[in-house]
Design an enzyme around this catalytic site. Structure first.
Site, PDB file in Angstrom:
ATOM      1  N   SER A   1      24.599  40.416 -14.128  1.00 45.16           N
ATOM      2  CA  SER A   1      25.331  39.601 -15.106  1.00 45.16           C
ATOM      3  C   SER A   1      25.726  40.344 -16.368  1.00 45.16           C
ATOM      4  CB  SER A   1      24.492  38.381 -15.497  1.00 45.16           C
ATOM      5  OG  SER A   1      24.484  37.429 -14.467  1.00 45.16           O
TER       6      SER A   1
ATOM      7  N   LYS B   1      29.273  40.428 -17.539  1.00 40.22           N
ATOM      8  CA  LYS B   1      29.891  39.374 -18.341  1.00 40.22           C
ATOM      9  C   LYS B   1      30.236  39.855 -19.746  1.00 40.22           C
ATOM     10  CE  LYS B   1      27.690  35.848 -15.576  1.00 40.22           C
ATOM     11  NZ  LYS B   1      26.418  35.176 -15.299  1.00 40.22           N
TER      12      LYS B   1
ATOM     13  N   SER C   1      24.307  32.602 -19.588  1.00 37.33           N
ATOM     14  CA  SER C   1      24.931  33.394 -18.517  1.00 37.33           C
ATOM     15  C   SER C   1      25.556  32.537 -17.425  1.00 37.33           C
ATOM     16  CB  SER C   1      23.880  34.334 -17.903  1.00 37.33           C
ATOM     17  OG  SER C   1      24.474  35.352 -17.155  1.00 37.33           O
TER      18      SER C   1
ATOM     19  N   LYS D   1      22.884  40.856 -23.674  1.00 37.25           N
ATOM     20  CA  LYS D   1      23.251  40.259 -22.382  1.00 37.25           C
ATOM     21  C   LYS D   1      22.306  40.775 -21.317  1.00 37.25           C
ATOM     22  CE  LYS D   1      25.224  37.687 -19.575  1.00 37.25           C
ATOM     23  NZ  LYS D   1      23.852  37.544 -19.030  1.00 37.25           N
TER      24      LYS D   1
END
Length: 384
Positions: free
Chosen positions: A62, A65, A122, A228
């Site tokens: 992820s 992202k 997320s 993140k």
């Protein structure tokens, strides 16, 4: 502040900002534990502090992202999308697996609400919904992601989707992620959401989905204000994050950690090392006028004060005192001059290496001289 040497040049072309190639200080011990690769850099200068297997291509889950959010914020900055706009969720977006906020197919959601859900928890469904809105479809959006990565100089990055869900031929590296994340956090709106720990996502029918921030460091490490996370069995535990202490902001990336604790602990170790051993000194202050005044033609006065358009910092090891020098260029300036208008630039050198180029702006306005002003100026010159 050192006195700057001014050089008047007529009809100059603005020089592009230069960044030094940077230096890397390797410690005698590894700062990370149980991670496949790592990278630590100073945000302002882009200089590397620590690296370990930093260009190895690997899945980042992820963390991809980071680029999804970048393109969405770019669309907002370009006026193609507004935070107040609404997005109608497609069946494809609503059907995303993995982490999500369980968007309802066919319902309308606020753009800002969707962005927040990506940063905080997320949300894969929000990623796809926004990708379809920005580019017309996820495939077209992914093409834009790869184009942006190339523009940023990320040679070891290839995206296959906007969520980071497992897919063949999809990879990045710690160094590239640091570059992409540094670019993302230039958007001030990012920090409006990155510190949210717990919040309810409210759906159109007033149903709520609880969002908890996946980045535990915003609670466990006082200097961290964004990041993140990412995890798949293939990618392991990943984290791109940032921390700010005094005037220095650092960006850290760890990929392929064996456990969630190891990614967080390794990140804190890198931040602590960076803050303990490096400094970021301001050498140009946008709120302080420069020693030199610029000349203006056809104005009510012959000269005017100037200042840097933005702050400039010099990054160095705490036990080093680099030699700082400047080269300033003024354009051919003709009245009227508006305050804050660009009238030249300054090049900042560290140890004779160009590290920054900053616009010089007028610190005051200068009105155009009238015929009476010319007569008065001529009379004063004759009286001298």
């Amino acid at each position: 502040m050192k006195k700057l040497c001014a050089l008047a040049v007529a009809s100059c072309i603005v020089a592009s900002g230069g960044i030094a190639s940077g230096f890397t200080v390797e410690t005698s011990r590894s700062l990370v534990s149980g991670c496949k690769s790592a990278y630590l850099m100073d945000y302002a200068s882009g200089e590397c502090i620590y690296k370990e297997n930093e260009t190895a291509r690997m899945p980042i889950a992820s963390v991809c992202k980071v680029m999804t959010l970048t393109l969405v914020f770019d669309a907002v900055s370009a006026g193609k999308l507004a935070l107040s706009d609404t997005v109608t969720v497609s069946e494809n977006a609503a059907g995303m697996g993995g982490s999500q906020v369980f968007l309802d197919k066919g319902c309308e959601y606020n753009v800002e609400q969707l962005i927040k859900s990506i940063i905080v928890c997320s949300a894969n469904d929000s990623c796809v919904a926004l990708s379809e809105t920005v580019a017309g479809g996820e495939e077209a959006f992914v093409a834009q992601m790869n184009k942006k990565a190339s523009e940023l100089g990320c040679a070891n990055t290839l995206f296959a989707n906007c969520t980071g869900l497992p897919r063949e031929t999809q990879y990045s590296c710690a160094k590239d992620v640091a570059i992409m994340f540094s670019n993302l956090i230039k958007n001030e709106n990012y920090f409006k959401y990155s510190n949210i720990w717990l919040e309810d996502f409210i759906h159109p029918d007033n149903r709520t989905t609880s969002m908890t921030n996946t980045n535990k460091l915003i609670r466990k490490y006082s200097f961290c204000d964004g990041g993140k996370t990412g995890f798949t069995n293939e990618a392991g535990f990943c984290l791109a994050s940032t921390a700010k202490k005094n005037s220095m902001r650092l960006v850290s990336v760890v990929l392929g950690a064996a456990s969630s604790d190891e990614r967080f602990n390794s990140t804190v170790n890198m931040f602590e090392y960076g803050f303990a051993n490096y400094k970021n000194k301001i050498v140009l202050d946008k709120d302080i006028t420069l020693n030199d005044e610029f000349f203006v033609r056809g104005g009510k006065k012959d000269t005017f004060t100037v200042r840097p358009e933005r702050n400039s910092y010099v990054f160095s090891a705490i036990d080093k005192t680099p030699e700082i020098s400047y080269y300033m260029v003024s354009y051919d300036v003709k009245a009227p001059v508006a305050e804050s208008s660009i009238v030249g630039y300054i090049e900042v050198y560290k140890d004779n290496i160009l590290i920054d180029t900053v616009n010089v702006v007028a610190a005051e306005s200068v009105e155009k001289a009238s015929f009476g002003d010319y007569l008065k100026q001529n009379a004063e010159r004759w009286a001298l």
